[in-house]
Design a protein around this motif. Structure first.
Motif, PDB file in Angstrom:
ATOM      1  N   THR A   1     -42.927  25.731 -47.293  1.00 55.36           N
ATOM      2  CA  THR A   1     -42.550  24.782 -46.226  1.00 55.36           C
ATOM      3  C   THR A   1     -43.194  25.218 -44.907  1.00 55.36           C
ATOM      4  O   THR A   1     -42.494  25.538 -43.932  1.00 55.36           O
ATOM      5  CB  THR A   1     -41.021  24.723 -46.063  1.00 55.36           C
ATOM      6  N   PRO A   2     -44.520  25.227 -44.839  1.00 55.66           N
ATOM      7  CA  PRO A   2     -45.230  25.729 -43.652  1.00 55.66           C
ATOM      8  C   PRO A   2     -45.110  24.832 -42.431  1.00 55.66           C
ATOM      9  O   PRO A   2     -45.636  25.174 -41.360  1.00 55.66           O
ATOM     10  CB  PRO A   2     -46.687  25.788 -44.140  1.00 55.66           C
TER      11      PRO A   2
ATOM     12  N   GLY B   1     -47.910  25.854 -37.716  1.00 53.82           N
ATOM     13  CA  GLY B   1     -48.196  25.093 -36.508  1.00 53.82           C
ATOM     14  C   GLY B   1     -49.217  23.995 -36.709  1.00 53.82           C
ATOM     15  O   GLY B   1     -49.596  23.312 -35.751  1.00 53.82           O
ATOM     16  N   VAL B   2     -49.678  23.817 -37.930  1.00 50.28           N
ATOM     17  CA  VAL B   2     -50.712  22.814 -38.221  1.00 50.28           C
ATOM     18  C   VAL B   2     -50.212  21.774 -39.211  1.00 50.28           C
ATOM     19  O   VAL B   2     -50.363  20.570 -39.008  1.00 50.28           O
ATOM     20  CB  VAL B   2     -51.989  23.494 -38.784  1.00 50.28           C
ATOM     21  N   THR B   3     -49.602  22.246 -40.296  1.00 52.60           N
ATOM     22  CA  THR B   3     -49.111  21.344 -41.337  1.00 52.60           C
ATOM     23  C   THR B   3     -48.003  20.454 -40.782  1.00 52.60           C
ATOM     24  O   THR B   3     -47.040  20.949 -40.194  1.00 52.60           O
ATOM     25  CB  THR B   3     -48.573  22.137 -42.538  1.00 52.60           C
TER      26      THR B   3
ATOM     27  N   GLU C   1     -42.645  12.481 -49.716  1.00 48.47           N
ATOM     28  CA  GLU C   1     -43.715  12.720 -50.698  1.00 48.47           C
ATOM     29  C   GLU C   1     -44.700  13.771 -50.206  1.00 48.47           C
ATOM     30  O   GLU C   1     -45.219  14.561 -50.999  1.00 48.47           O
ATOM     31  CB  GLU C   1     -44.444  11.408 -51.016  1.00 48.47           C
ATOM     32  N   ASP C   2     -44.970  13.782 -48.892  1.00 47.46           N
ATOM     33  CA  ASP C   2     -45.862  14.796 -48.323  1.00 47.46           C
ATOM     34  C   ASP C   2     -45.292  16.200 -48.535  1.00 47.46           C
ATOM     35  O   ASP C   2     -46.015  17.124 -48.894  1.00 47.46           O
ATOM     36  CB  ASP C   2     -46.068  14.548 -46.828  1.00 47.46           C
TER      37      ASP C   2
ATOM     38  N   TRP D   1     -45.318  21.475 -51.340  1.00 49.22           N
ATOM     39  CA  TRP D   1     -44.570  22.443 -52.147  1.00 49.22           C
ATOM     40  C   TRP D   1     -45.310  22.741 -53.455  1.00 49.22           C
ATOM     41  O   TRP D   1     -45.500  23.898 -53.829  1.00 49.22           O
ATOM     42  CB  TRP D   1     -43.178  21.901 -52.439  1.00 49.22           C
ATOM     43  N   GLN D   2     -45.738  21.675 -54.155  1.00 47.08           N
ATOM     44  CA  GLN D   2     -46.410  21.844 -55.442  1.00 47.08           C
ATOM     45  C   GLN D   2     -47.779  22.506 -55.290  1.00 47.08           C
ATOM     46  O   GLN D   2     -48.182  23.314 -56.140  1.00 47.08           O
ATOM     47  CB  GLN D   2     -46.555  20.487 -56.142  1.00 47.08           C
TER      48      GLN D   2
END
Length: 228
Positions: free
Chosen positions: A120-121, A129-131, A137-138, A143-144
């Motif tokens: 969970t970045p 700080g980017v993701t 769904e995102d 996660w996957q």
């Protein structure tokens, strides 16, 4: 200063209950982690059964809203009770696994935290700080993807470890082969073949050249043994 058991509250009290049971309860001492998993599965099912009425309440029509709210409140104590049973069994399982396998229980808590953080970045407290997912769904996709990278990394690490072991085994086998050649521990052609194919000497060299070398040494030793 250590508080008396009855003065403890919440998780500290339940942790102490598990600790005391592990030392003073014959039944607890006789249990295994596999058996405790069965108990845990049973408690999870009971919790799920208590949650089913609540799920149906959420789907109730506006006309039934008042009765639905009363139903949820009346069922909340049962949910709390079953959740407590699940938490207790989880702590018992943790204790038994620690007892059987000798690992530090804190390590499992730390590993769980780090795993969730990696997957969970986008969470501000530990994220990159980017993701920035915008939909459910995102988040599932992220996660996957991270999970797959972790799995690939573990597989690569496992393969490297296995290859290192093979190389070490080959190196040791080749050392023994060299020692046998130097000591001349064969007397017949059969000895030469057995030595070649039992060792990794042939596999680690060109087969024809390796066998040629072995036969060459064998013939030389025969010539040296012939009377003048």
């Amino acid at each position: 200063m250590t508080l008396a058991h009855k003065e403890l509250r919440g998780k500290e009290r339940l942790y102490n209950v598990v600790s005391c049971l592990s030392k003073n309860c014959p039944w607890t001492i006789s249990q295994t982690s596999n058996k405790m998993i069965e108990y845990l599965e049973s408690e999870v099912k009971e919790l799920k059964n208590e949650l089913l009425p609540v799920e149906s309440v959420k789907e109730a029509s506006m006309k039934e809203e008042k009765n639905a709210i009363l139903s949820v409140k009346g069922n909340s104590r049962a949910i709390v009770s079953e959740l407590g049973d699940v938490i207790f069994d989880v702590l018992m399982l943790e204790m038994m696994l620690q007892r059987e396998y000798g690992f530090d229980a804190e390590e499992a808590w730390q590993v769980a935290s780090e795993k969730v953080e990696r997957r969970t970045p986008y969470v501000r407290e530990w994220g990159d700080g980017v993701t920035a997912p915008t939909t459910i769904e995102d988040t599932k996709k992220i996660w996957q993807e991270v999970k797959k990278r972790e799995k690939d990394h573990l597989e690569t690490k496992k393969q490297v470890t296995e290859n290192v072991k093979i190389l070490e085994k080959d190196d040791e086998s080749n050392k023994r082969t060299t020692q046998n050649l130097q000591m001349g521990s064969f007397k017949t052609i059969n000895d030469v073949l057995v030595l070649a194919f039992r060792s990794n000497f042939v596999r680690s060299s060109t087969s024809t050249a390796a066998l040629g070398f072995l036969f060459g040494v064998f013939i030389t030793k025969l010539m040296m043994r012939r009377p003048a």
